[in-house]
Enzyme design. Structure first.
Site, PDB file in Angstrom:
ATOM      1  CD  GLU A  53      -2.504   1.035   2.828  1.00  0.00           C
ATOM      2  OE1 GLU A  53      -2.635  -0.073   3.402  1.00  0.00           O
ATOM      3  OE2 GLU A  53      -2.933   2.089   3.316  1.00  0.00           O
ATOM      4  CG  ASP A  71      -4.561   5.048   2.476  1.00  0.00           C
ATOM      5  OD1 ASP A  71      -5.642   5.668   2.365  1.00  0.00           O
ATOM      6  OD2 ASP A  71      -3.985   4.941   3.565  1.00  0.00           O
ATOM      7  CG  HIS A  79      -8.126   0.717  11.208  1.00  0.00           C
ATOM      8  ND1 HIS A  79      -7.405   0.449  12.333  1.00  0.00           N
ATOM      9  CD2 HIS A  79      -7.235   0.635  10.175  1.00  0.00           C
ATOM     10  CE1 HIS A  79      -6.144   0.219  12.027  1.00  0.00           C
ATOM     11  NE2 HIS A  79      -6.017   0.318  10.724  1.00  0.00           N
ATOM     12  CE  LYS A  94      -4.963   0.168   6.201  1.00  0.00           C
ATOM     13  NZ  LYS A  94      -3.613   0.727   6.092  1.00  0.00           N
TER      14      LYS A  94
HETATM   15  C1  PEP Z   1      -3.287   4.223   6.732  1.00  0.00           C
HETATM   16  O1  PEP Z   1      -2.413   4.988   6.303  1.00  0.00           O
HETATM   17  O2  PEP Z   1      -3.700   3.319   6.025  1.00  0.00           O
HETATM   18  C2  PEP Z   1      -3.842   4.415   8.075  1.00  0.00           C
HETATM   19  C3  PEP Z   1      -4.793   3.616   8.547  1.00  0.00           C
HETATM   20  O3  PEP Z   1      -3.319   5.412   8.797  1.00  0.00           O
HETATM   21  P1  PEP Z   1      -4.018   6.815   9.084  1.00  0.00           P
HETATM   22  O4  PEP Z   1      -5.356   6.534   9.617  1.00  0.00           O
HETATM   23  O5  PEP Z   1      -3.093   7.455  10.088  1.00  0.00           O
HETATM   24  O6  PEP Z   1      -4.059   7.542   7.775  1.00  0.00           O
HETATM   25 MG    MG Z   2      -2.372   3.725   4.342  1.00  0.00          MG
END
Ligand code: PEP
Ligand code: MG
Length: 430
Positions: free
Chosen positions: A285, A329, A382, A405
């Site tokens: 990711e 992401d 999450h 996740k």
């Molecule tokens: C992520 O980067 O996938 C993550 C869950 O972190 P954050 O919620 O800090 O973006």
């Molecule tokens: Mg991420």
């Protein structure tokens, strides 16, 4: 469905920072939703409205709470809400901005989630079932339990160590969710012993997502410890890895500054190929920064010929390469424009789905539908700052996401999601 009341309040998230909880009442009862919050947020995410004054280090959400109670509530109380789409459209119209900067995506998502629960209750169906019905308006999708990805070692913005990679996720390969949860929990507990014995007691301190945060530097060290723990339990053949590199966090002036040295995008891609040839990695990711499309496309372009021809790559690669999921992401931020752009540039073949990155359930489902249309893998996720809310478990089942996740198989706010999935699995078996 008639909304009788809508209240909002500022509560604590799992990091101890302020976040929003809403309570939406209909004749079926009161429906609560809690809003998560990221630490390594993508710059293209919808805006999380914070008060920005001296109180609570500027992180207060009283303005967002006020927006719910003074702008959204008067428009929906005593109104007949006929569908999720119409409710979300109403909130979107009240906001009227591209990045949700008027009401705040945190305010909007809270109302959207609570309303979704209320609408499911109105139909007397479980939340996952209602979400599935909504999703089926876009594309045919049977209910399915996601494969969990357990973040057992934390680094990056989620821990006080030197690991550049933010998340080392163990992905069990059993057939049921319950078995996968058990494998994840066994590996986690054994990893605790291994880290404590080999490094010392401070190595088992945990990061924001409940994974251990040992003072390691290199990804190889982290994965070696996890493999050792898996081997001790006879589970090494039953797990794979997905890494969240969260590379935007260490991208500076066109270069990737890591503990392993300073990389160009090409150099970092070479490093990933090397890593994939040595470890059972099935997904990476955010391997590159959110706007470094050239590097993303480069990685994918080297995977594609391998996948299409099904033959030995002309590039250093191991057995996993042809199936690697390259997951956006910060790249895609659950936003249709970003997802389309990423597809156009052939930047990824999977994406993270986070409702609070976009602000409403309807938009999140549209994003998921788009990704499914591209045959991308979806990881429902999450945030690193969480509440006890387990909405994402129903979401993952309702859209038939391949993965979920929710951090380590430990800590209340993380376990809540996994425990909800256990319950859904047993309900669906009946
Ligand atoms: C992520 O980067 O996938 C993550 C869950 O972190 P954050 O919620 O800090 O973006
Ligand atoms: Mg991420």
């Amino acid at each position: 469905m008639k909304i009788l009341s809508l209240k909002a309040r500022e509560i604590l998230d799992s990091r101890g920072n302020p976040t929003i909880e809403v309570e939406l009442e209909t004749h079926k009862g009161k429906f609560i939703a809690g809003v998560p919050s990221g630490a390594s947020t993508g710059k293209h995410e919808a805006l999380e409205l914070r008060d920005g004054e001296s109180r609570r280090n500027g992180l207060g959400v009283l303005k967002a709470v006020k927006n719910i109670e003074e702008i959204i509530a008067p428009e929906i109380i005593n109104q007949d809400v006929i569908s999720q789409n119409s409710l979300d459209q109403l909130i979107l119209d009240l906001d009227g901005t591209e990045k949700k900067s008027k009401l705040g995506a945190n305010a909007m998502v809270a109302v959207s989630m609570a309303a979704c629960r209320a609408l499911a209750a109105e139909k007397d169906v479980p939340l996952y079932q209602y979400i599935n019905e909504l999703f089926n308006q876009k594309r045919e999708q049977p209910l399915a339990l996601p494969r969990p990805c357990f973040n057992v070692i934390n680094g990056g913005a989620h821990a006080g160590n030197d690991l550049d990679v933010q998340e080392f996720m163990v992905v069990p390969q059993a057939d049921t969710f319950a078995e996968n949860l058990e494998i994840g929990a066994e590996v986690y507990q054994e990893l605790k012993s291994v880290l404590k014995n080999k490094i010392g007691p401070s190595a088992i301190n945990v990061g924001d997502e409940g994974g251990f945060a040992p003072a390691l530097k290199y990804p190889e060290e982290a994965m070696d410890f996890i493999l050792e723990a898996s081997k001790n339990k006879g589970l090494q053949e039953k797990i794979k890895f997905i890494l969240d590199v969260a590379a935007s966090q260490f991208f500076e002036n066109g270069k990737y500054k890591t503990q392993m040295g300073i990389f160009t995008g090409v150099g970092l891609a070479n490093y990933y190929f090397d890593l994939i040839s040595k470890y059972p990695i099935i997904g990476i990711e955010d391997p590159f920064a959110e706007d470094d499309f050239d590097s993303w496309s480069l990685l994918i372009s080297r995977l594609l010929p391998i996948r299409q021809a099904g033959k030995t790559p002309a590039y250093p690669a191991g057995r996993q390469v042809s199936k690697l999921a390259v997951v956006g992401d910060d790249l895609t931020v659950t936003n249709q424009q970003r997802i389309k752009l990423s597809k156009e540039k052939e930047a990824c073949n999977g994406m993270i789905l986070k409702i609070n990155q976009i602000g409403t359930i309807t938009e999140a489902l549209e994003s998921a539908s788009l990704a499914k249309g591209y045959e991308w893998k979806i990881i429902v996720s999450h945030r690193s700052g969480e509440t006890g809310d387990d909405f994402i478990s129903d979401l993952a089942v309702g859209i038939g996401a391949e993965f979920i996740k929710s951090g380590a198989p430990a800590r209340g706010e993380r376990a809540a999601k996994y425990n909800r999935l256990l319950k859904i699995e047993s309900e669906l078996k009946q």
